[in-house]
Scaffold this active site. Structure first.
Site, PDB file in Angstrom:
ATOM      1  N   ASP A 290     -19.829 -54.098 -40.304  1.00 58.90           N
ATOM      2  CA  ASP A 290     -18.502 -53.664 -39.830  1.00 58.90           C
ATOM      3  C   ASP A 290     -17.927 -54.385 -38.603  1.00 58.90           C
ATOM      4  O   ASP A 290     -18.762 -55.199 -38.036  1.00 58.90           O
ATOM      5  CB  ASP A 290     -18.584 -52.109 -39.466  1.00 58.90           C
ATOM      6  CG  ASP A 290     -17.468 -51.492 -39.533  1.00 58.90           C
ATOM      7  OD1 ASP A 290     -17.165 -50.275 -39.909  1.00 58.90           O
ATOM      8  OD2 ASP A 290     -16.245 -52.018 -39.598  1.00 58.90           O
TER       9      ASP A 290
HETATM   10  C1  GLC Z   1     -13.105 -51.180 -39.056  1.00 57.30           C
HETATM   11  C2  GLC Z   1     -13.585 -49.724 -40.063  1.00 57.30           C
HETATM   12  C3  GLC Z   1     -14.002 -50.246 -41.404  1.00 57.30           C
HETATM   13  C4  GLC Z   1     -13.294 -51.550 -41.874  1.00 57.30           C
HETATM   14  C5  GLC Z   1     -13.180 -52.477 -40.990  1.00 57.30           C
HETATM   15  C6  GLC Z   1     -12.397 -53.887 -41.193  1.00 57.30           C
HETATM   16  O1  GLC Z   1     -13.606 -50.904 -37.564  1.00 57.30           O
HETATM   17  O2  GLC Z   1     -14.971 -49.281 -39.565  1.00 57.30           O
HETATM   18  O3  GLC Z   1     -14.004 -49.011 -42.100  1.00 57.30           O
HETATM   19  O4  GLC Z   1     -13.269 -51.630 -43.083  1.00 57.30           O
HETATM   20  O5  GLC Z   1     -13.262 -52.333 -39.575  1.00 57.30           O
HETATM   21  O6  GLC Z   1     -11.012 -53.276 -40.915  1.00 57.30           O
END
Ligand code: GLC
Length: 747
Positions: A290
């Site tokens: 993430d």
């Molecule tokens: C965010 C979220 C995740 C998302 C990623 C890209 O922090 O936790 O669900 O897909 O970053 O935006």
């Protein structure tokens, strides 16, 4: 040296095209794996780490709509493997051509983006779609999103979010399918299949990404990013099944979660990312971290610095570093000195290249770069029809006192009141993780109702107050029009900003002045229909006690107004059921239907049992609950045999009758309890459901087959087994009101 490599690289690129053309349907064939190995042998350490590097694109950069020169330089050096948020057929083509034509090995990049519930034709938030209990329609919705996303150059969505959530204080409950592992697994598989289509190489298919692996929804106190600490049994029985379902459905990627589980951050958890996901589940795709989760291992204090964090994550099995830039910048020396295992590095590169081959990018790197496609598909009538259909099936009828609903289209005067009813706030109707770039694309409630009512009906409107502010209330004006009306439709709830990521709340009442507005409207004595638009269960005890009709409509997307009007005026009979329990108050949380008995189960006659002094144990509205404009009666519940062996199936049948006056759909739900076992078992668990249509007076017999797997659980040794004993079967239209019968299992 460079020229020789260049020739070898280009020759290899041509070689790939020849082979992939012959074997595009044999992805992951030995020939593909051989090609991947050949490519890895050509790569430098920098290029290998470059494949594992994902950087942010222009979507999040208000000032630029094209990637800058510094990024172009990195592309040419082979130091970027994928992007988060480069969107658009033209820009993705421009960037891809640089990657393919101007880098040494011509490896195409992946374009990822958060397409959670649509990218132009926004559908209901996933928690709303889950309320439909219609996996076929959810799959269609996801496939539509894939068609639209791929027309904008996107290869890969960071969806479905499959985190089980038992705590509505957690704003991200909006993005998943609620509290139950069975329903969550069905919806996870549906969305993976929807996004990836029948064939990943088909135009309109995009790579899916099951997230957030794992147990992100178990954050203590519902506070986002907070500690997760649970037993292995709870992890395996409640939180892991939807990820497994996504993998079994063919998901090509997963995303590691921010949180720790019992002391180990997921992004550094080798057991989770390698032993379980790869070795036990056989997952062949890639794991992306993430956003900055690799770097956050330092905050977790399991890594002293960036190098340690990078080695931990990569060794655990997290292949791509989303925007920390640790892999690409800080692991070169560790890779050279073998502090970072060469095998680990090559295996992650292999998985990334495998996904790029699986998506056909070596054969056709510009597959989603035709700008003419978007003009045909974005917000097309066909797509709006899908969005409206699933929105209609997402609306849960919670209460219908005096059969106030459906409303008569020729009602003389209707007062439409609330900050989410008019046009000024309609961008909020698309909910979390969606951007109504043009609010006018969203059908507001007022426009939906206007298109439905008779020309003689007078529609009065006032927003009554702001969504989330103590100022700007217009309660007197709202009461004034309510007094002129025959019926009041109050549209209240949350803005799109207070659910989704980093949106935990401790107060789940209707926010700010909205409750005061509703109470003032209630004082007029006029019949009120409350429409709640929200991204999570809210605490609606006062509303349930005082308002005759309540619709839980979630954030419904671009077709909100039309879908809601169809339900309000009876052109559609609501059939949705809650995918999550609604608590009476925050003090009850966490609150879920598949709870354990405890040694002192609640007894009204005994104070010394598991209870509260100031509230019931039961939810305001239980998991699986939802009413209809007709009524359904259940009868003749039977099992095919009163006794079965451990390895046999048993069939459950029940008769369901439409005992009302209009056609309707009913979600028939099957729950099971293992009455006595070697470990404590939930009081009931969802093991099946079927959505059926019945005309007035019609009866259907619904059958379910329970398999040994349905009866199994993790025993004292954490082995999944079936134990002899008595099982209780529950069947009904929600988790609380069921017929029941029993059967025995013998050795
Ligand atoms: C965010 C979220 C995740 C998302 C990623 C890209 O922090 O936790 O669900 O897909 O970053 O935006």
């Amino acid at each position: 040296m460079g020229r020789t490599f260049f020739k070898a690289g280009f020759a290899f690129f041509i070689f790939c095209n020849i082979l992939i053309a012959q074997s595009s349907t044999q992805l992951l064939s030995p020939r593909i794996e051989t090609k991947i190995d050949s490519l890895i042998r050509l790569m430098t350490v920098e290029e290998k780490l470059g494949q594992l590097n994902q950087i942010g694109g222009t979507w999040y950069d208000a000032k630029h709509d094209r990637v800058g020169e510094e990024t172009v330089k990195l592309l040419r050096e082979g130091k970027i493997g994928s992007f988060l948020g480069v969107v658009g057929a033209e820009e993705t083509e421009r960037v891809q051509r640089i990657a393919v034509n101007e880098s040494r090995l011509h490896i195409p990049v992946l374009f990822g983006f958060d397409v959670i519930h649509g990218i132009a034709t926004i559908t209901p938030i996933p928690l709303g779609e889950a309320s439909s209990w219609n996996p076929e329609l959810v799959e269609r919705s996801a496939h539509m999103a894939g068609i639209e996303a791929s027309s904008a150059g996107i290869h890969w969505t960071y969806a479905p979010m499959v985190d089980i959530a038992r705590d509505p204080r957690w704003g991200r409950i909006a993005e998943g399918s609620g509290e139950d592992p069975y329903l969550g697994s069905v919806m996870a598989a549906a969305r993976v299949k929807g996004f990836q289509g029948k064939n990943l190489l088909d135009q309109g298919s995009i790579l899916s990404c099951a997230k957030h692996f794992a147990a992100y929804g178990g954050a203590e106190a519902g506070r986002d990013y907070n500690t997760v600490d649970m037993s292995e049994r709870t992890l395996k029985e409640i939180y892991l099944p939807p990820y497994k379902a996504a993998v079994d459905a063919g998901a090509w990627t997963l995303m590691s979660s921010f949180n720790e589980i019992a002391g180990i951050p997921s992004t550094a958890n080798h057991w989770l990312m390698t032993n379980l996901l790869r070795d036990e589940w056989g997952f062949k795709g890639l794991v992306v971290s993430d956003y900055t989760a690799v770097q956050e291992l330092i905050n977790h204090r399991v890594a002293a610095n960036r190098v340690d964090a990078g080695i931990l994550a990569l060794t655990a099995g997290v292949d791509i570093d989303m925007v920390s830039k640790i892999y690409v910048n800080d692991l070169i020396d560790p890779a050279r000195s073998k502090k970072l295992s060469g095998e680990v590095l090559d295996e992650s590169v292999r998985r990334v290249l495998r996904v790029k081959f699986a998506y056909g990018l070596f054969d056709n790197p510009y597959r989603n770069c035709d700008p003419s496609v978007g003009k045909k598909v974005l917000l097309s009538k066909e797509h709006r029809d899908v969005a409206r259909a699933i929105a209609e099936q997402s609306i849960v009828l919670l209460k219908n006192g005096n059969n106030l609903l459906p409303l008569d289209k020729s009602t003389k005067t209707i007062a439409l009141i609330g900050p989410l009813a008019g046009n000024e706030n309609r961008r909020n109707l698309v909910g979390a993780w969606a951007w109504a770039k043009r609010p006018e694309d969203v059908v507001s409630v007022i426009d939906g109702i206007k298109s439905k009512i008779s020309p003689n009906t007078k529609l009065l409107y006032d927003k009554g107050c702001e969504i989330e502010s103590d100022s700007g209330a217009r309660i007197e004006q709202a009461v004034k029009i309510a007094n002129q009306a025959d019926v009041v439709v109050a549209v209240l709830g949350e803005s799109q900003h207070v659910s989704g990521e980093a949106a935990s709340k401790t107060n789940l009442d209707l926010p700010f002045m909205q409750k005061e507005l509703l109470k003032a409207l209630h004082k007029t004595g006029k019949p009120i229909v409350l429409v709640v638009m929200n991204g999570r269960p809210l605490t609606l005890q006062w509303e349930a006690d005082n308002i005759p009709a309540i619709l839980e409509s979630w954030h419904l997307g671009v077709e909100t107004g039309n879908a809601l009007a169809n339900v309000l005026f009876g052109d559609v009979n609501p059939s949705a059921k809650l995918p999550v329990s609604f608590p009476r108050n925050v003090g009850q949380i966490p609150l879920y239907y598949n709870y354990k008995s405890t040694g002192r189960p609640l007894s009204d006659s005994d104070k010394y049992t598991s209870r509260y002094l100031d509230a019931p144990n039961t939810p305001l509205y239980p998991f699986g609950y939802g009413l209809s404009y007709t009524t359904f009666t259940y009868g003749n519940l039977k099992v095919s045999s009163g006794t079965i062996k451990k390895d046999q199936n048993v069939t459950v049948s029940v008769e369901v009758k439409n005992s009302g006056t209009r056609s309707g759909d009913e979600v028939v739900q099957l729950y099971l309890r293992d009455d006595v076992a070697s470990v404590t078992r939930p009081v009931k668990e969802l093991k099946g459901f079927k959505k059926i249509s019945l005309n007035p007076g019609e009866t259907k017999t619904v059958e379910f087959t329970l398999t040994p797997n349905d009866l199994s659980f993790y025993n004292l040794d954490m082995k999944k087994i079936v134990e002899p004993g008595t099982f209780t079967v529950y069947v009904g239209g929600n988790s609380a009101d069921c017929l029941q019968t029993k059967f025995d299992v013998v050795e």
